[in-house]
Design a protein around this motif. Structure first.
Motif, PDB file in Angstrom:
ATOM      1  N   SER A 160      22.195-127.007  65.560  1.00  0.00           N
ATOM      2  CA  SER A 160      21.524-126.187  65.348  1.00  0.00           C
ATOM      3  C   SER A 160      21.494-126.807  63.291  1.00  0.00           C
ATOM      4  CB  SER A 160      22.285-124.388  64.805  1.00  0.00           C
ATOM      5  OG  SER A 160      21.983-123.829  63.836  1.00  0.00           O
ATOM      6  N   THR A 198      15.375-121.571  61.315  1.00  0.00           N
ATOM      7  CA  THR A 198      16.617-122.275  61.762  1.00  0.00           C
ATOM      8  C   THR A 198      15.586-123.269  63.470  1.00  0.00           C
ATOM      9  OG1 THR A 198      18.386-120.630  60.820  1.00  0.00           O
ATOM     10  CG2 THR A 198      18.814-121.580  62.982  1.00  0.00           C
ATOM     11  N   ASP A 239      19.153-125.491  59.651  1.00  0.00           N
ATOM     12  CA  ASP A 239      18.753-124.369  59.192  1.00  0.00           C
ATOM     13  C   ASP A 239      17.893-125.019  58.276  1.00  0.00           C
ATOM     14  OD1 ASP A 239      20.387-121.863  59.566  1.00  0.00           O
ATOM     15  OD2 ASP A 239      21.767-122.973  59.898  1.00  0.00           O
TER      16      ASP A 239
END
Length: 817
Positions: free
Chosen positions: A814, A192, A816
């Motif tokens: 963010s 991440t 991932d």
């Protein structure tokens, strides 16, 4: 494959728990999976028990479990403020104009200081900060030397557990008010990366980048790595300075643009952490974890005015010296030639923090299980001060200095053992846990540049680097102490509804002798949905090395004037002039009791507590020196003894009490249409009081500050609604009334305040989460203190419980892998 290693036998409770903290927990391994988001189950390690299978709602004492998502939703990029927002019993303030406390912020739990709260990482004790809290502006936290909660990247954390109960018998010294355990992520796959950009309404930027990656360590292990890079410009918050404005009107050159600053410091940081484990076979696991962090902060001190103007006088460093033009200093010295418009000393701290733990554990067998580990931790801060002067050196003085450094270093060896036995009369096995520990700590005061402390030929002018005088060779040195400990715990379910635990701990300190602490805790489930629980415990805290040997000299603003303030070594010949005696350990007795209710989607806990501390270690009230005392200091060879105007020292002649309660409740609404709403409430109430005569230690005004100088009430209400790919959050944070000591006897009432936060999170893109949010949406600022300080630009209270930088908005992204 995900390999989970329990880093210490002291943290061997592994359970799938229905988390009933302050917000629904989200599975960290699948943040973009809608089905995962609807779950409220998460694997947790429960602090406060060494038994497998406990969850926070089954615990015998109150525990909050804070999920990674909840940390992120606070809108903060440091753990201090994220915890403060999530757990009302925990508080940490911004303290501008307060020396080292501007860099390492003092935390409290249940109104108890930072060194009454034990910080763990993966269940292992963290080392203390090197900064002893001298200038916190409040009697509760002044003098504490605790751990720094802000050295671990938030993205590295799998969860945080907050044990709100005395636990010295389980975890040792410092756990008088509770324990906070940070669990590092332990995934062996996935990555991440997250970015955060924010700005305060009235100026000041924050940029933050974090990353985490899980990797396999052979086929039988994992290594999980995290980093954080932060850059904060700082915030400038002040009003017009009457003196500076008058000088500008007169045409004086180089008057500082910001004569005073009540905002946040400029701050940059690089933080890393690692967590690794390896299955060795035959039930044995090896583990390694730790952190390395490098931070740099800088704040401005109060303006030193070059000449009287605007109703304010000139600073003492601009006074003429009787010694200029003499053989000692033949040159003329005019500070106005260097700083014609006055100057603002800039105080900085470069901090290095490192820790590592290595160990091997074996799961319980027919004989027993064990865990052996070694820990090393160190925190060092190297101070600098610029844009200032050692006026006593005259023309030979530099304008920037290295005043010295502080370093805290700790070694620890642990051996833990555990075994369970079947007992026919009990509803569960009888669990035994025991262990041995050796800990060594050293506190080092590093000597500063000679010019930072030197008494120059113009000895009638202020001596040393103005604002923060350097550590002289007399003050510097390394001070070392060690201790050993042994503990024993038992826990069992007596019946299907009644659980009981007991702990006994023996500690022997080289400098203070031995102590025996105990804890008894029990819980009874009256029904499947309602339980009562309670605990009684004793505690012990030996003074830290920094409290035993630390000393300083700083310029302090007192009623609009600057004074040279000295913190003396307790029990030293210098401190004995003012009545100081050697320090002794603190001892405590804690009692708690409460209720737990779970009913479908509703969970609630209400816990009452009382913490009595005998021989509480606190800084005494400032003592104004007289001519005889200054002469005595000088005769002892104390640096600047003849110039010291006020002195303080650590003492523990007072007994204290904290009484209060925590209420934590959560309700999850499932609308059966793919939407959910989680409503949570958390409230903390504290009453703090003295149990002994404060005469000779605290003035009546200082007693009031101690007892009413922080809000008794703190609460937050959080509403989180999930619809499709959106998550909407709104939060109200309440701070109750308090009193601000202003000067020697004057008190300013502080009204209650409510601050509002909001956040929108969108997960509609594959593997991407976008967040937009704001804190303190109303841009609320604290009130000022007095007309005299308003003239100096101090239009906000620099000891406000909610900060002085106003509203803030941010954007987060963010991804991932």
């Amino acid at each position: 494959m995900k390999k989970t290693l329990l880093a210490q036998a002291g943290m061997v409770a592994l359970a799938t728990a229905s988390v009933t903290g302050l917000a629904p927990a989200v599975m960290a391994q699948a943040p973009n999976d809608a089905s995962a988001r609807s779950q409220v189950e998460v694997i947790t390690v429960t602090t406060g028990t060494r038994r497998q299978g406990r969850t926070d709602t089954q615990s015998l004492v109150p525990i909050d479990v804070i999920s990674p998502d909840e940390l992120v939703s606070t809108g903060y990029v440091d753990v201090n403020d994220a915890l403060r927002t999530s757990v009302p019993a925990f508080n940490v303030q911004r303290l501008p104009l307060n020396d080292g406390s501007s860099f390492v912020r003092p935390a409290t739990l249940r109104a108890s200081p930072a060194d009454h709260v034990l910080l763990l990482l993966n269940g292992q004790r963290r080392h203390r900060s090197s900064v002893v809290q001298i200038g916190t502006g409040h009697a509760t936290t002044s003098g504490s030397q605790g751990q720094d909660f802000n050295m671990i990247p938030p993205i590295a954390l799998g969860s945080i557990e907050v044990l709100r109960d005395g636990a010295s018998a389980q975890y040792g010294s410092d756990a008088i008010a509770g324990v906070i355990n940070m669990n590092l992520r332990d995934s062996n796959e996935g990555a991440t990366i997250s970015a955060h950009a924010g700005r305060f309404y009235d100026g000041g930027d924050v940029l933050d980048l974090q990353g985490n990656i899980g990797l396999p360590l052979t086929a039988n292990g994992f290594i999980n790595l995290s980093f954080q890079v932060t850059e904060e410009s700082g915030t400038y918050r002040h009003g017009p300075h009457a003196g500076a404005e008058a000088l500008r009107a007169q045409g004086v050159q180089n008057v500082p643009l910001h004569p005073i600053n009540l905002g946040d410091p400029a701050y940059s940081a690089i933080k890393t952490s690692w967590n690794a484990g390896l299955d060795l076979g035959n039930g044995m696991d090896a583990y390694l974890f730790g952190n390395a962090a490098f931070t740099d902060s800088e704040v401005g001190f109060v303006y030193r005015q070059s000449q009287a103007a605007g109703g304010l006088g000139r600073h003492a460093t601009y006074a003429p010296s009787a010694f200029q033009g003499t053989p000692a200093h033949p040159e003329a010295f005019d500070l106005a030639a260097i700083y014609p418009g006055g100057y603002v000393p800039m105080f900085g701290g470069e901090q290095t923090d490192f820790s590592t733990v290595i160990g091997v554990r074996r799961e319980e067998s027919d004989s027993f299980g064990w865990d052996v580990s070694a820990r090393w931790g160190q925190n060092e801060i190297d101070y600098r001060i610029s844009n200032t002067i050692n006026a006593s050196m005259g023309v030979d003085s530099p304008t920037s200095f290295r005043p010295g450094s502080l370093r805290q270093r700790e070694y620890q060896l642990n051996a833990d053992f555990y075994k369970s036995f079947g007992v026919a009369a009990f509803a569960s096995d009888l669990f035994f846990f025991g262990g041995l520990s050796y800990r060594n700590e050293a506190y080092t005061i590093g000597v500063g540049d000679p010019a930072s402390y030197r008494i120059g030929p113009l000895r009638d002018l202020p001596v040393g680097a103005n604002g923060f005088q350097g550590f002289s060779p007399d003050a510097a040195g390394e001070f070392e102490t060690d201790s050993i400990a042994a503990y024993l715990e038992v826990e069992a379910d007596i019946t299907n509804r009644w659980s009981f635990a007991a702990a006994l701990r023996f500690e022997d300190y080289e400098a203070f002798g031995d102590n025996l602490s105990y804890k008894l805790a029990t819980r009874y489930d009256l029904t499947d949905n309602f339980a009562i629980r309670g605990a009684v415990s004793t505690g012990f805290r030996a003074p830290a090395a920094g409290q035993l040997f630390g000393q300083s000299q700083t310029s302090q603003l007192n009623m609009g004037d600057f004074v040279l303030d000295a913190v003396l070594v307790p029990g030293s010949a210098e401190a004995q002039i003012f009545g100081s005696t050697p320090l002794v350990p603190e001892t405590s007795t804690s009692i708690s009791g409460g209720f737990v209710m779970t009913a479908g989607a509703l969970s609630a806990t209400l816990d009452f507590y009382q913490i009595d501390v005998d021989d509480r270690l606190l800084l005494n009230d400032s003592i104004t020196t007289n001519a005889t005392q200054r002469a005595q200091l000088a005769a002892l060879g104390y640096p600047n003894g003849g110039s010291v105007q006020t002195v303080r020292y650590f003492q523990n002649r007072l007994d204290t009490r904290v009484r209060g309660f925590d209420l934590v409740a959560s309700y999850l609404f499932d609308w059966n249409n793919g939407q959910t709403t989680n409503l949570s409430l958390a409230t903390n109430y504290n009453e703090q009081s003295l149990r002994s005569d404060p005469a000779g230690v605290f003035s009546p005004a200082k007693v009031q500050e101690f007892e009413r100088g922080t809000p008794r009430w703190r609460s937050n209400i959080t509403l989180t609604h999930t619809v499709a790919d959106f998550e909407l959050m709104g939060r109200a944070v309440y701070y109750g009334t308090w009193r601000r000591l202003d000067g020697a006897t004057n008190f300013l009432p502080r009204d209650a305040e409510v601050l509002y936060d909001a956040e929108v999170r969108y997960r509609g893109f594959e593997n991407v989460t976008v967040t937009l949010g704001g804190r303190n949406l109303g841009n609320t600022y604290p009130p000022g203190r007095s007309a005299a300080l308003d003239m100096m630009g101090m239009i906000y209270d620099n000891h406000s419980v909610f900060g002085t930088s106003g509203g803030y908005y941010y954007l987060g992204l963010s991804y991932d892998f």
